[in-house]
Design a protein around this motif. Structure first.
Motif, PDB file in Angstrom:
ATOM      1  N   LEU A 154      26.381  24.876   6.966  1.00 23.47           N
ATOM      2  CA  LEU A 154      25.209  24.129   7.421  1.00 23.47           C
ATOM      3  C   LEU A 154      24.715  24.670   8.760  1.00 23.47           C
ATOM      4  O   LEU A 154      23.507  24.827   8.976  1.00 23.47           O
ATOM      5  N   THR A 155      25.651  24.947   9.659  1.00 29.71           N
ATOM      6  CA  THR A 155      25.293  25.497  10.963  1.00 29.71           C
ATOM      7  C   THR A 155      24.655  26.874  10.809  1.00 29.71           C
ATOM      8  O   THR A 155      23.646  27.188  11.455  1.00 29.71           O
ATOM      9  N   LEU A 156      25.222  27.685   9.946  1.00 29.90           N
ATOM     10  CA  LEU A 156      24.677  29.019   9.694  1.00 29.90           C
ATOM     11  C   LEU A 156      23.281  28.922   9.072  1.00 29.90           C
ATOM     12  O   LEU A 156      22.384  29.720   9.394  1.00 29.90           O
ATOM     13  N   SER A 157      23.091  27.927   8.203  1.00 35.73           N
ATOM     14  CA  SER A 157      21.779  27.761   7.568  1.00 35.73           C
ATOM     15  C   SER A 157      20.708  27.406   8.597  1.00 35.73           C
ATOM     16  O   SER A 157      19.549  27.818   8.461  1.00 35.73           O
ATOM     17  N   ILE A 158      21.080  26.636   9.616  1.00 37.32           N
ATOM     18  CA  ILE A 158      20.133  26.309  10.696  1.00 37.32           C
ATOM     19  C   ILE A 158      19.687  27.585  11.406  1.00 37.32           C
ATOM     20  O   ILE A 158      18.505  27.768  11.721  1.00 37.32           O
ATOM     21  N   GLN A 159      20.646  28.468  11.664  1.00 39.52           N
ATOM     22  CA  GLN A 159      20.329  29.746  12.302  1.00 39.52           C
ATOM     23  C   GLN A 159      19.342  30.547  11.447  1.00 39.52           C
ATOM     24  O   GLN A 159      18.363  31.090  11.946  1.00 39.52           O
ATOM     25  N   TYR A 160      19.601  30.611  10.134  1.00 41.29           N
ATOM     26  CA  TYR A 160      18.709  31.342   9.237  1.00 41.29           C
ATOM     27  C   TYR A 160      17.337  30.684   9.143  1.00 41.29           C
ATOM     28  O   TYR A 160      16.308  31.375   9.036  1.00 41.29           O
ATOM     29  N   LEU A 161      17.305  29.351   9.190  1.00 36.42           N
ATOM     30  CA  LEU A 161      16.030  28.642   9.141  1.00 36.42           C
ATOM     31  C   LEU A 161      15.184  28.964  10.375  1.00 36.42           C
ATOM     32  O   LEU A 161      13.978  29.220  10.263  1.00 36.42           O
ATOM     33  N   ILE A 162      15.826  28.975  11.525  1.00 33.91           N
ATOM     34  CA  ILE A 162      15.122  29.298  12.770  1.00 33.91           C
ATOM     35  C   ILE A 162      14.586  30.728  12.742  1.00 33.91           C
ATOM     36  O   ILE A 162      13.490  31.007  13.232  1.00 33.91           O
ATOM     37  N   LYS A 165      14.641  33.350   7.787  1.00 35.67           N
ATOM     38  CA  LYS A 165      15.303  34.067   6.705  1.00 35.67           C
ATOM     39  C   LYS A 165      15.505  33.086   5.557  1.00 35.67           C
ATOM     40  O   LYS A 165      16.600  32.583   5.314  1.00 35.67           O
ATOM     41  N   TYR A 166      14.382  32.797   4.855  1.00 38.71           N
ATOM     42  CA  TYR A 166      14.383  31.692   3.912  1.00 38.71           C
ATOM     43  C   TYR A 166      15.245  31.942   2.669  1.00 38.71           C
ATOM     44  O   TYR A 166      15.731  30.995   2.058  1.00 38.71           O
ATOM     45  N   VAL A 167      15.443  33.205   2.293  1.00 40.89           N
ATOM     46  CA  VAL A 167      16.283  33.489   1.129  1.00 40.89           C
ATOM     47  C   VAL A 167      17.746  33.152   1.430  1.00 40.89           C
ATOM     48  O   VAL A 167      18.411  32.447   0.654  1.00 40.89           O
ATOM     49  N   LYS A 168      18.238  33.637   2.571  1.00 43.82           N
ATOM     50  CA  LYS A 168      19.619  33.333   2.969  1.00 43.82           C
ATOM     51  C   LYS A 168      19.791  31.831   3.185  1.00 43.82           C
ATOM     52  O   LYS A 168      20.815  31.253   2.805  1.00 43.82           O
ATOM     53  N   PHE A 169      18.795  31.211   3.801  1.00 45.77           N
ATOM     54  CA  PHE A 169      18.833  29.763   4.004  1.00 45.77           C
ATOM     55  C   PHE A 169      18.911  29.038   2.664  1.00 45.77           C
ATOM     56  O   PHE A 169      19.720  28.123   2.478  1.00 45.77           O
ATOM     57  N   GLY A 170      18.079  29.448   1.720  1.00 49.41           N
ATOM     58  CA  GLY A 170      18.052  28.808   0.410  1.00 49.41           C
ATOM     59  C   GLY A 170      19.350  28.944  -0.345  1.00 49.41           C
ATOM     60  O   GLY A 170      19.800  28.002  -1.008  1.00 49.41           O
ATOM     61  N   ILE A 171      19.969  30.119  -0.254  1.00 47.69           N
ATOM     62  CA  ILE A 171      21.245  30.354  -0.939  1.00 47.69           C
ATOM     63  C   ILE A 171      22.314  29.393  -0.418  1.00 47.69           C
ATOM     64  O   ILE A 171      23.043  28.763  -1.201  1.00 47.69           O
ATOM     65  N   ILE A 172      22.398  29.265   0.898  1.00 48.47           N
ATOM     66  CA  ILE A 172      23.425  28.416   1.496  1.00 48.47           C
ATOM     67  C   ILE A 172      23.191  26.944   1.181  1.00 48.47           C
ATOM     68  O   ILE A 172      24.093  26.230   0.744  1.00 48.47           O
ATOM     69  N   ILE A 173      21.948  26.462   1.394  1.00 50.11           N
ATOM     70  CA  ILE A 173      21.654  25.051   1.164  1.00 50.11           C
ATOM     71  C   ILE A 173      21.789  24.693  -0.315  1.00 50.11           C
ATOM     72  O   ILE A 173      22.268  23.601  -0.665  1.00 50.11           O
ATOM     73  N   LEU A 188      13.820  16.808   2.738  1.00 51.51           N
ATOM     74  CA  LEU A 188      12.742  15.967   3.282  1.00 51.51           C
ATOM     75  C   LEU A 188      12.132  16.531   4.561  1.00 51.51           C
ATOM     76  O   LEU A 188      10.901  16.645   4.656  1.00 51.51           O
ATOM     77  N   PRO A 189      12.924  16.899   5.581  1.00 54.15           N
ATOM     78  CA  PRO A 189      12.302  17.493   6.771  1.00 54.15           C
ATOM     79  C   PRO A 189      11.623  18.823   6.484  1.00 54.15           C
ATOM     80  O   PRO A 189      10.654  19.185   7.154  1.00 54.15           O
ATOM     81  N   LEU A 190      12.100  19.535   5.476  1.00 54.78           N
ATOM     82  CA  LEU A 190      11.434  20.787   5.095  1.00 54.78           C
ATOM     83  C   LEU A 190      10.042  20.493   4.532  1.00 54.78           C
ATOM     84  O   LEU A 190       9.085  21.219   4.806  1.00 54.78           O
ATOM     85  N   LEU A 191       9.942  19.412   3.756  1.00 55.12           N
ATOM     86  CA  LEU A 191       8.638  19.008   3.228  1.00 55.12           C
ATOM     87  C   LEU A 191       7.696  18.600   4.355  1.00 55.12           C
ATOM     88  O   LEU A 191       6.516  18.966   4.365  1.00 55.12           O
ATOM     89  N   LEU A 192       8.224  17.852   5.322  1.00 52.72           N
ATOM     90  CA  LEU A 192       7.403  17.390   6.437  1.00 52.72           C
ATOM     91  C   LEU A 192       6.864  18.550   7.260  1.00 52.72           C
ATOM     92  O   LEU A 192       5.757  18.482   7.792  1.00 52.72           O
ATOM     93  N   HIS A 193       7.661  19.615   7.359  1.00 58.49           N
ATOM     94  CA  HIS A 193       7.244  20.782   8.148  1.00 58.49           C
ATOM     95  C   HIS A 193       6.648  21.885   7.280  1.00 58.49           C
ATOM     96  O   HIS A 193       6.458  23.014   7.750  1.00 58.49           O
ATOM     97  N   LYS A 194       6.391  21.552   6.007  1.00 58.25           N
ATOM     98  CA  LYS A 194       5.727  22.464   5.073  1.00 58.25           C
ATOM     99  C   LYS A 194       6.462  23.804   4.935  1.00 58.25           C
ATOM    100  O   LYS A 194       5.848  24.883   4.904  1.00 58.25           O
TER     101      LYS A 194
END
Length: 231
Positions: A154-162, A165-173, A188-194
Motif C-alpha cells: 500500500l505504501t509503495l502504491s502511494i509512491q507510484y500514484l504520486i 506510474k498508473y500501471v504499477k499502481f494498478g497492479i499493486i492495488i 473512491l478517492p481516485l474517482l473524486l480526483h478523476k
C-alpha cells in the motif's frame, strides 16, 4: 529502493531492526515456539490446491484456521507448499521482515517530500514509529500473517500514484483488493480526483487475475472456488 538507505542512519535502522527480529526468530526456534499459525493455514490451502483437495471450509489447527483469501491469492503461496513447512516458515518470516524494514523509510520519505516539503531526514522518527507499533509487528511475524506485506505494498502504491506510474499502481492495488476486497474503498478517492487511468489499470489487472486463475485451475473448478470464497 536503494535510495531509502543512502545514509548511515537509515542503514543503522535497517540493521538494528533486522537483528532485533532475527533474535526473536532464533529464540522462537530454540524454544519451539516458531508456529506461524496463519501461514500454516495458507500452506495447507496451497497444498490442497496442488493435490486437488478441499480449500475453503476446512479448519487447520485453531478454530479460526480457515483459508479466507481469493483463489488467485493462493498462487502466491504455492511456492511455499513446494518446500518443507519449516523452511517455508523461515522464508515467509524473512519476506515479512524485509517488507517491514522497507516500509518505514519509504513512508518517512513520502511524508517528508510530499506532505511537509522538507528535505531534512529524521531517521530517529523511524525508531519511534517502530517502537510505537512493535507489539503489532511482533504479533504479525509470530502468526505469519500477510498484513505487513500488504502495508508495504500500500505504501509503495502511494509512491507510484504520486509519480503517475498508473500501471504499477494498478497492479499493486488490484492484488490487494482481490486479496481483501474491502480495500475497494480506495477507488473512491481516485474517482473524486478523476484518476481514470489508475482505475482502469486496477480493473484490468483485477479482471486479468481472475481469468488467469480460471485458466490455471480449470474453468469449472475455478468458478466453484470463487463461489466457495464468496460463501
Amino acid at each position: 529502493m536503494r535510495r531509502l538507505f543512502e545514509t548511515k542512519a537509515s542503514k543503522l535502522f535497517a540493521l538494528l531492526t533486522f537483528l532485533l527480529f532475527m533474535t526473536m526468530l532464533t529464540f522462537q526456534l530454540i524454544n519451539e515456539r516458531f508456529w506461524l499459525h496463519d501461514l500454516e493455514v495458507m500452506y495447507a490451502a496451497a497444498t490442497a490446491l496442488l493435490e486437488n483437495g478441499q480449500i475453503y471450509g476446512t479448519s487447520v489447527g485453531l478454530d479460526t484456521g480457515f483459508y479466507k483469501y481469493s483463489p488467485f491469492t493462493l498462487f502466491f503461496f504455492v511456492p511455499y507448499a513446494l518446500l518443507p513447512y519449516k523452511v517455508a516458515c523461515i522464508l515467509h518470516f524473512l519476506i515479512t521482515l524485509a517488507c517491514a524494514i522497507l516500509t518505514f523509510p519509504l513512508l518517512e520519505r513520502i511524508i517528508r517530500r510530499y506532505l511537509f516539503d522538507n528535505k531534512k531526514k529524521y531517521y530517529l522518527t523511524l525508531f519511534v514509529v517502530l517502537i510505537a507499533i512493535l507489539i503489532h509487528l511482533v504479533r504479525d511475524l509470530h502468526l505469519g500473517n500477510i498484513n505487513m506485506i500488504l502495508v508495504f505494498l500500500l505504501t509503495l502504491s502511494i509512491q507510484y500514484l504520486i509519480e503517475n506510474k498508473y500501471v504499477k499502481f494498478g497492479i499493486i492495488i488490484a492484488f490487494i483488493i482481490i486479496t481483501k476486497p474491502y480495500f475497494i474503498v480506495f477507488v473512491l478517492p481516485l474517482l473524486l480526483h478523476k484518476k481514470y487511468k489508475e482505475i482502469l489499470s486496477i480493473g484490468a489487472v483485477g479482471a486479468l487475475s481472475v481469468v488467469l486463475s480460471l485458466i490455471l485451475i480449470g474453468f469449472s473448478k475455478g468458478i466453484d472456488l470463487y463461489f466457495d470464497w464468496f460463501a
